[in-house]
Every structure is written in C-alpha cells, then in structure tokens.
Motif scaffolding. Structure first.
Motif, PDB file in Angstrom:
ATOM      1  N   ALA A  33       0.839  -1.199   0.000  1.00 13.14           N
ATOM      2  CA  ALA A  33       0.000   0.000   0.000  1.00 13.14           C
ATOM      3  C   ALA A  33       0.875   1.250   0.000  1.00 13.14           C
ATOM      4  CB  ALA A  33      -0.906  -0.011   1.225  1.00 13.14           C
ATOM      5  N   SER A 178       0.615  -4.652   5.261  1.00 16.45           N
ATOM      6  CA  SER A 178       0.237  -4.145   3.934  1.00 16.45           C
ATOM      7  C   SER A 178       1.218  -3.092   3.428  1.00 16.45           C
ATOM      8  CB  SER A 178      -1.172  -3.540   3.979  1.00 16.45           C
ATOM      9  OG  SER A 178      -2.129  -4.528   4.275  1.00 16.45           O
ATOM     10  N   SER A 183       6.682   1.531   0.018  1.00 16.14           N
ATOM     11  CA  SER A 183       5.425   2.280   0.130  1.00 16.14           C
ATOM     12  C   SER A 183       5.642   3.788   0.046  1.00 16.14           C
ATOM     13  CB  SER A 183       4.730   1.938   1.452  1.00 16.14           C
ATOM     14  OG  SER A 183       4.307   0.592   1.478  1.00 16.14           O
TER      15      SER A 183
END
Length: 210
Positions: A33, A178, A183
């Motif tokens: 993410a 995640s 990221s």
C-alpha cells in the motif's frame, strides 16, 4: 519428465529469451500500500518527537517520501560505508530547501557523479522535510558521521527502519503487513499525480533515483 535432463538447461538462446519475456511481461507481485500525506500526519501524532531515535526515523520517512526514494537509496544496508552511505556532510541547504547528495543508487553504481535530490521547504507545515532534517543535523555529531544515526551511535538500517515503520502502524491500529519500504516511493508518485505532476515528470524523477 521421466528423470531426463532438462533439454533447455544448456541452451543459451532459450534461457535468455525466457529472461527477456519475464522482464517484458513482469511477474505477479503483491504490491504494498502507498504512504499518503494523511498517513504521515497520523504517524507523526503517535511519535514522541522529543526522542532522538524518533527524530531520526521521522526525517528518514520524509526523505523517502519527498525524495521519491527507495529505502536502500538513503539507508544503511549492513554496515556503514562512507563511500556509499549518506553522511551529515552530504546534506546542504539550498534555495528550495535542502540538497541531499546520493553517491550510489541502482542506476549509478560506479560513483561517476552524485545524484542531487532536493527536499522542499514547506514553511510551517507539519510534514516539512527541511524542518525534520534540521532537527537531525542539530543532534550531536560530526560532519563525517552517518546522517541517520541512532542514540546508541548505530546507523538506521533498512531493517530497523522497516520495523519502526510497521510498529508505528501497529500503534495506529493499521494493517502493518500491507506496507513496506517501497510504500514511500509508491505513495510519493501517487501523491505527485494528485497535486498536478505529469506522468512524464514523475517518470523522470523515478528514473533519476531508481
């Protein structure tokens, strides 16, 4: 296979053809993410910014985000090497904010010239990377010391950074698995598009600091 030898194991042409196909088509990956400005603001609220290690960690987060960088571009992997890793002297003030001189990145492995990344000055903004970096430089240290140095004088490595990042996400009751080190770069590209950067501009930045 009837226990027979792989018929293409010694075929140079076929092996490299398959390598090229894989490179062109890519492989299925679990994408992490993206980090967003909203997430960064929430992270800052749970960090004790009077703590030495949190000051260093926070500056590293903003360096990765606003510099469109992978963690291995600015963090230590293994042991500190002044020929490759950032030192305090590698950060200089400039008219736009602060200039970070990267000596070795994925596309610049032989130190032919440094890549200079500007961290923008966001005046009076809680996500200002210059303010965060200024606090790091205000910590006790010598010009040739590692830039991101923890209170026990060890370096902020990629592993330590990722663990601190995910621990902070856990404090925020978020799915820490995640997110990963990539990221920040992914989130920076997404954010850049939202604020008006063209796809070409984003690609140029990402290629320069690949």
């Amino acid at each position: 296979m009837h226990n027979l030898q792989d018929p293409i194991s010694n075929s140079w042409n076929i092996k490299h053809l398959l390598t090229g196909v894989k490179r062109e088509l890519g492989t299925n990956q679990s994408c992490k993410a993206p980090v967003t400005p909203e997430l960064l603001l929430s992270m800052k609220k749970v960090l004790d910014m009077s703590n030495h290690n949190n000051i260093v960690f926070w500056a590293a987060c903003l360096t990765g985000f606003f510099g469109f960088l992978r963690p291995n571009n600015f963090l230590v992997k293994g042991t500190f090497n002044p020929e490759f890793n950032l030192r305090r002297i590698d950060v200089l003030p400039c008219s736009w904010g602060m200039l970070v001189r990267l000596k070795v990145i994925k596309t610049l492995q032989f130190r032919s010239k440094p890549i200079e990344v500007v961290l923008p000055h966001l005046y009076n903004h809680p996500l200002c990377p210059v303010a965060a970096m200024s606090k790091v430089l205000a910590l006790v240290g010598e010009p040739l010391d590692p830039l991101f140095r923890l209170s026990d004088t060890s370096c902020l490595t990629y592993t330590v950074f990722l663990n601190a990042f995910r621990f902070t996400l856990q404090l925020m009751k978020l799915d820490h698995l995640s997110y990963g080190g990539h990221s920040f770069r992914r989130g920076a590209a997404t954010w850049g598009s939202k604020v008006g950067l063209s796809d070409d501009d984003i690609k140029i930045v990402r290629l320069l600091v690949k």
